[in-house]
Write a protein that holds these residues in place. Structure first.
Motif, short mmCIF file in Angstrom:
data_model
loop_
_atom_site.label_atom_id
_atom_site.label_comp_id
_atom_site.label_asym_id
_atom_site.label_seq_id
_atom_site.Cartn_x
_atom_site.Cartn_y
_atom_site.Cartn_z
N SER A 1 4.67 6.42 1.88
CA SER A 1 4.27 7.49 0.98
C SER A 1 5.11 7.36 -0.29
O SER A 1 6.10 6.62 -0.32
N PRO B 1 0.80 -1.23 0.00
CA PRO B 1 0.00 0.00 0.00
C PRO B 1 0.83 1.28 0.00
O PRO B 1 1.92 1.34 0.57
N ILE C 1 0.69 5.24 1.06
CA ILE C 1 0.01 6.23 1.89
C ILE C 1 -0.10 7.50 1.07
O ILE C 1 0.90 8.05 0.64
N GLN C 2 -1.31 7.92 0.84
CA GLN C 2 -1.55 9.13 0.08
C GLN C 2 -2.25 10.13 0.98
O GLN C 2 -3.25 9.80 1.61
N GLU C 3 -1.72 11.33 1.03
CA GLU C 3 -2.30 12.34 1.90
C GLU C 3 -3.78 12.55 1.61
O GLU C 3 -4.56 12.81 2.51
N ARG D 1 1.29 -1.71 8.56
CA ARG D 1 1.04 -0.44 9.24
C ARG D 1 0.53 0.64 8.29
O ARG D 1 0.38 1.78 8.68
N GLY D 2 0.29 0.29 7.03
CA GLY D 2 -0.30 1.24 6.09
C GLY D 2 0.52 1.54 4.86
O GLY D 2 0.06 2.18 3.95
N GLY D 3 1.78 1.10 4.85
CA GLY D 3 2.61 1.29 3.65
C GLY D 3 3.58 2.44 3.78
O GLY D 3 3.99 2.83 4.87
N TRP E 1 -5.91 10.31 0.03
CA TRP E 1 -6.66 9.13 -0.39
C TRP E 1 -8.05 9.05 0.24
O TRP E 1 -9.00 8.60 -0.38
N ARG E 2 -8.20 9.54 1.45
CA ARG E 2 -9.52 9.51 2.08
C ARG E 2 -10.45 10.55 1.49
O ARG E 2 -11.66 10.40 1.48
N TYR F 1 -1.45 0.87 -4.91
CA TYR F 1 -0.57 -0.20 -4.46
C TYR F 1 0.54 -0.39 -5.49
O TYR F 1 0.34 -0.08 -6.67
N ARG G 1 -7.17 3.27 -2.79
CA ARG G 1 -5.77 3.47 -2.49
C ARG G 1 -4.94 2.92 -3.66
O ARG G 1 -5.42 2.09 -4.42
#
Length: 96
Positions: A53, A6, A8-10, A49-51, A12-13, A22, A20
């Motif tokens: 950035s 994954p 982490i994209q600032e 833990r989420g990947g 993405w939410r 990958y 997301r």
């Protein structure tokens, strides 16, 4: 290659589709030593833990300390483009 590590994209939410991004975990695993050097964790732990950035991933893929990417003052979009180019080049090597 399976895209299951994954990113982490600032934003993405905030994105409408909520999807997301990958990247191939094989590529990240090939740079496990840099994961430990930059983050003190294995690639598997980072993924759980989420990947990473795009900035962090760029440092890992090019086997440099995160500070080098930070000092280069690259935008997140630039880092994404460089990572995608790296991944594409690696995938072409495996196809040949």
């Amino acid at each position: 290659m399976k895209n299951d590590f994954p990113i982490i994209q600032e934003d993405w939410r905030a994105r409408r589709d909520g999807k997301r991004e990958y990247v191939p975990s094989e590529l990240v695993l090939a740079h496990e030593e840099q994961c430990f050097e930059n983050h003190g964790q294995s690639a598997a732990t980072l993924a759980r833990r989420g990947g990473l950035s795009w900035r962090e991933l760029l440092a890992v893929l090019y086997d440099v300390k995160f500070r080098a990417v930070d000092d280069a003052k690259l935008s997140e979009d630039d880092c994404r483009r460089y990572c995608k180019a790296f991944i594409e080049k690696e995938e072409q090597k495996h196809e040949a």
